[in-house]
Design an enzyme around this catalytic site. Structure first.
Site, PDB file in Angstrom:
ATOM      1  N   GLN A 102       0.855  -1.206   0.000  1.00  0.00           N
ATOM      2  CA  GLN A 102       0.000   0.000   0.000  1.00  0.00           C
ATOM      3  C   GLN A 102       0.880   1.241   0.000  1.00  0.00           C
ATOM      4  O   GLN A 102       0.395   2.351  -0.120  1.00  0.00           O
ATOM      5  CB  GLN A 102      -0.881   0.003   1.248  1.00  0.00           C
ATOM      6  CG  GLN A 102      -1.853  -1.158   1.298  1.00  0.00           C
ATOM      7  CD  GLN A 102      -2.428  -1.331   2.703  1.00  0.00           C
ATOM      8  OE1 GLN A 102      -3.419  -0.711   3.046  1.00  0.00           O
ATOM      9  NE2 GLN A 102      -1.798  -2.162   3.503  1.00  0.00           N
ATOM     10  N   ASP A 105       6.285   4.597  -1.502  1.00  0.00           N
ATOM     11  CA  ASP A 105       7.651   5.113  -1.324  1.00  0.00           C
ATOM     12  C   ASP A 105       8.722   4.418  -2.158  1.00  0.00           C
ATOM     13  O   ASP A 105       9.879   4.858  -2.193  1.00  0.00           O
ATOM     14  CB  ASP A 105       8.045   5.092   0.161  1.00  0.00           C
ATOM     15  CG  ASP A 105       7.887   3.714   0.813  1.00  0.00           C
ATOM     16  OD1 ASP A 105       8.097   2.693   0.124  1.00  0.00           O
ATOM     17  OD2 ASP A 105       7.555   3.664   2.009  1.00  0.00           O
ATOM     18  N   HIS A 120      -1.568   1.306  -4.166  1.00  0.00           N
ATOM     19  CA  HIS A 120      -2.015   2.714  -4.107  1.00  0.00           C
ATOM     20  C   HIS A 120      -1.170   3.608  -5.002  1.00  0.00           C
ATOM     21  O   HIS A 120      -1.040   4.801  -4.745  1.00  0.00           O
ATOM     22  CB  HIS A 120      -2.005   3.208  -2.654  1.00  0.00           C
ATOM     23  CG  HIS A 120      -3.063   2.571  -1.801  1.00  0.00           C
ATOM     24  ND1 HIS A 120      -3.018   2.521  -0.429  1.00  0.00           N
ATOM     25  CD2 HIS A 120      -4.215   1.937  -2.155  1.00  0.00           C
ATOM     26  CE1 HIS A 120      -4.098   1.892   0.024  1.00  0.00           C
ATOM     27  NE2 HIS A 120      -4.829   1.518  -1.002  1.00  0.00           N
ATOM     28  N   CYS A 149       3.700  20.966 -15.389  1.00  0.00           N
ATOM     29  CA  CYS A 149       4.254  20.224 -16.526  1.00  0.00           C
ATOM     30  C   CYS A 149       4.735  21.240 -17.568  1.00  0.00           C
ATOM     31  O   CYS A 149       4.375  22.418 -17.511  1.00  0.00           O
ATOM     32  CB  CYS A 149       3.109  19.381 -17.068  1.00  0.00           C
ATOM     33  SG  CYS A 149       3.391  18.534 -18.600  1.00  0.00           S
ATOM     34  N   CYS A 151       3.638  21.556 -20.398  1.00  0.00           N
ATOM     35  CA  CYS A 151       2.457  22.062 -21.119  1.00  0.00           C
ATOM     36  C   CYS A 151       1.708  23.112 -20.305  1.00  0.00           C
ATOM     37  O   CYS A 151       0.740  23.701 -20.790  1.00  0.00           O
ATOM     38  CB  CYS A 151       1.512  20.915 -21.483  1.00  0.00           C
ATOM     39  SG  CYS A 151       0.463  20.377 -20.117  1.00  0.00           S
ATOM     40  N   SER A 190      -2.511  -1.341   9.302  1.00  0.00           N
ATOM     41  CA  SER A 190      -3.623  -1.343  10.262  1.00  0.00           C
ATOM     42  C   SER A 190      -4.808  -2.131   9.702  1.00  0.00           C
ATOM     43  O   SER A 190      -5.762  -2.398  10.424  1.00  0.00           O
ATOM     44  CB  SER A 190      -4.042   0.090  10.596  1.00  0.00           C
ATOM     45  OG  SER A 190      -4.398   0.772   9.413  1.00  0.00           O
ATOM     46  N   ASN A 214       3.438  -7.023  13.356  1.00  0.00           N
ATOM     47  CA  ASN A 214       2.964  -5.687  13.734  1.00  0.00           C
ATOM     48  C   ASN A 214       3.146  -5.552  15.251  1.00  0.00           C
ATOM     49  O   ASN A 214       2.903  -6.513  15.973  1.00  0.00           O
ATOM     50  CB  ASN A 214       1.458  -5.571  13.374  1.00  0.00           C
ATOM     51  CG  ASN A 214       0.960  -4.152  13.305  1.00  0.00           C
ATOM     52  OD1 ASN A 214       1.230  -3.346  14.187  1.00  0.00           O
ATOM     53  ND2 ASN A 214       0.222  -3.842  12.252  1.00  0.00           N
TER      54      ASN A 214
HETATM   55  N1  APR Z   1       6.848  -2.361  12.186  1.00  0.00           N
HETATM   56  C1  APR Z   1       5.677  -2.877  11.709  1.00  0.00           C
HETATM   57  N2  APR Z   1       4.487  -2.288  11.889  1.00  0.00           N
HETATM   58  C2  APR Z   1       4.449  -1.142  12.571  1.00  0.00           C
HETATM   59  C3  APR Z   1       5.612  -0.541  13.110  1.00  0.00           C
HETATM   60  C4  APR Z   1       6.859  -1.198  12.883  1.00  0.00           C
HETATM   61  N3  APR Z   1       8.029  -0.716  13.340  1.00  0.00           N
HETATM   62  N4  APR Z   1       5.245   0.593  13.757  1.00  0.00           N
HETATM   63  C5  APR Z   1       3.898   0.699  13.614  1.00  0.00           C
HETATM   64  N5  APR Z   1       3.423  -0.347  12.907  1.00  0.00           N
HETATM   65  C6  APR Z   1       2.033  -0.625  12.483  1.00  0.00           C
HETATM   66  C7  APR Z   1       0.957   0.053  13.313  1.00  0.00           C
HETATM   67  O1  APR Z   1       0.665  -0.690  14.488  1.00  0.00           O
HETATM   68  C8  APR Z   1      -0.208   0.069  12.324  1.00  0.00           C
HETATM   69  O2  APR Z   1      -0.968  -1.133  12.424  1.00  0.00           O
HETATM   70  O3  APR Z   1       1.859  -0.119  11.182  1.00  0.00           O
HETATM   71  C9  APR Z   1       0.477   0.114  10.958  1.00  0.00           C
HETATM   72  C10 APR Z   1       0.341   1.433  10.231  1.00  0.00           C
HETATM   73  O4  APR Z   1      -0.997   1.648   9.912  1.00  0.00           O
HETATM   74  P1  APR Z   1      -1.484   2.847   8.972  1.00  0.00           P
HETATM   75  O5  APR Z   1      -0.795   4.104   9.359  1.00  0.00           O
HETATM   76  O6  APR Z   1      -2.975   2.843   8.999  1.00  0.00           O
HETATM   77  O7  APR Z   1      -0.910   2.446   7.519  1.00  0.00           O
HETATM   78  P2  APR Z   1      -1.556   1.535   6.408  1.00  0.00           P
HETATM   79  O8  APR Z   1      -2.219   0.338   6.972  1.00  0.00           O
HETATM   80  O9  APR Z   1      -0.505   1.335   5.386  1.00  0.00           O
HETATM   81  O10 APR Z   1      -2.673   2.498   5.823  1.00  0.00           O
HETATM   82  C11 APR Z   1      -3.392   2.075   4.699  1.00  0.00           C
HETATM   83  O11 APR Z   1      -4.397   4.225   4.507  1.00  0.00           O
HETATM   84  O12 APR Z   1      -4.506   6.541   4.430  1.00  0.00           O
HETATM   85  C12 APR Z   1      -4.311   5.393   3.713  1.00  0.00           C
HETATM   86  O13 APR Z   1      -3.483   5.381   1.581  1.00  0.00           O
HETATM   87  C13 APR Z   1      -3.049   5.312   2.905  1.00  0.00           C
HETATM   88  O14 APR Z   1      -1.973   3.303   2.081  1.00  0.00           O
HETATM   89  C14 APR Z   1      -2.488   3.941   3.228  1.00  0.00           C
HETATM   90  C15 APR Z   1      -3.703   3.222   3.789  1.00  0.00           C
END
Ligand code: APR
Length: 259
Positions: A102, A105, A120, A149, A151, A190, A214
């Site tokens: 997702q 980067d 994404h 751009c 253009c 998450s 996680n």
């Molecule tokens: N290692 C692994 N996981 C971690 C760490 C770590 N060091 N630190 C935090 N986390 C976990 C958190 O506990 C959380 O569950 O990473 C997760 C980050 O969750 P989000 O910030 O919600 O990221 P993500 O799940 O990628 O979000 C999904 O939401 O806003 C949109 O488009 C955006 O792609 C993104 C999507």
């Protein structure tokens, strides 16, 4: 070795198709903030006001100033950490085939994974709202916002804003990979944003073992995932890689006769 890490190592060694689904948590150790939770971007901004396509179209300069420019500065400097490197090592060992991410980067590719589905989209490119031409983000002059751009059209990240469709090819391939894998590693997400969060559900329903990595439980924990290895992506991946390397070495030494 931690019992759950050992269990994951054992399962990974015998699987023919392994996939990973990653989220912002895997890039935290590279200095990129997550979206939710402590220090998350959505603690400072309302995503509907700043990361929705309607917000971008209404005021591109504002979205560039408060969100895109900051992301550009952070991502330009970021390097893969042990979490990304661990997944690249798993591919090099012939264990992992595909990473569904997702994240926008590009750190999985930089670490060495060759089959990365960018669910994404990607921050590596900007796209012109007017002529659709793509420009590499690192070549974009962000001194005047919004950047334009040649253009004259406004540039937008080639990433998926809220309110936009997932690129169809990324969605279809992810569903196919999720349905086919025997093990899915779900790292640093998450698991609340759809449809990405349904990939582990497809995997589990198709018979895969779903292993979460996680520091915190998620809505998948205890429902969809078989187990959660509670810890940071980098540390847990280091444990998995060294477990796999030592079991591979044992196999080569003739002490382990499992297929
Ligand atoms: N290692 C692994 N996981 C971690 C760490 C770590 N060091 N630190 C935090 N986390 C976990 C958190 O506990 C959380 O569950 O990473 C997760 C980050 O969750 P989000 O910030 O919600 O990221 P993500 O799940 O990628 O979000 C999904 O939401 O806003 C949109 O488009 C955006 O792609 C993104 C999507």
């Amino acid at each position: 070795m931690d019992a759950l890490v050992a269990r994951a190592v054992d399962r990974l060694r015998s699987a023919r198709h392994v996939a990973a689904l990653t989220g912002a948590g895997i890039s935290i150790e590279s200095g990129i903030p997550p979206f939710r939770g402590k220090g998350g971007l959505w603690e400072r901004f309302d995503p509907m006001e700043i990361a929705h396509i309607d917000a971008f179209l209404a005021d591109p300069a504002l979205v560039w100033r408060v969100l895109v420019k900051e992301l550009k500065d952070i991502i330009d400097r970021a390097q893969p950490n042990d979490g990304h490197k661990g997944l690249a090592r798993l591919e090099a060992m012939g264990i992992l085939q595909t990473v569904i991410t997702q994240n926008i980067d590009g750190l999985h590719q930089l670490a060495g994974n060759t089959d990365v589905i960018e669910f994404h989209g990607s921050f590596a490119w900007q796209r012109c709202l007017q002529c659709d031409q793509r420009v590499e983000t690192r070549k974009v002059d962000a001194s005047v916002l919004p950047p334009r751009c040649r253009c004259g059209g406004i540039l937008r990240p080639d990433a998926v804003f809220f309110g936009e469709m997932i690129p169809p090819a990324a969605l279809w391939r992810s569903q196919e990979v999720a349905a086919r894998c025997e093990v899915m590693l779900v790292i640093g997400t998450s698991a609340i944003v759809q449809p990405a969060a349904s990939m582990p559900i497809i995997a589990r329903q198709s018979g895969a073992v779903v292993i979460e990595i996680n520091p915190e439980p998620t809505p998948l924990t205890g429902v969809i995932s078989n187990y959660l290895i509670q810890g940071k992506a980098g540390e847990v991946m280091n444990g998995i890689v060294s477990g796999l390397e030592s079991t591979t070495a044992r196999t080569e030494g003739g002490l382990d006769f499992r297929p």
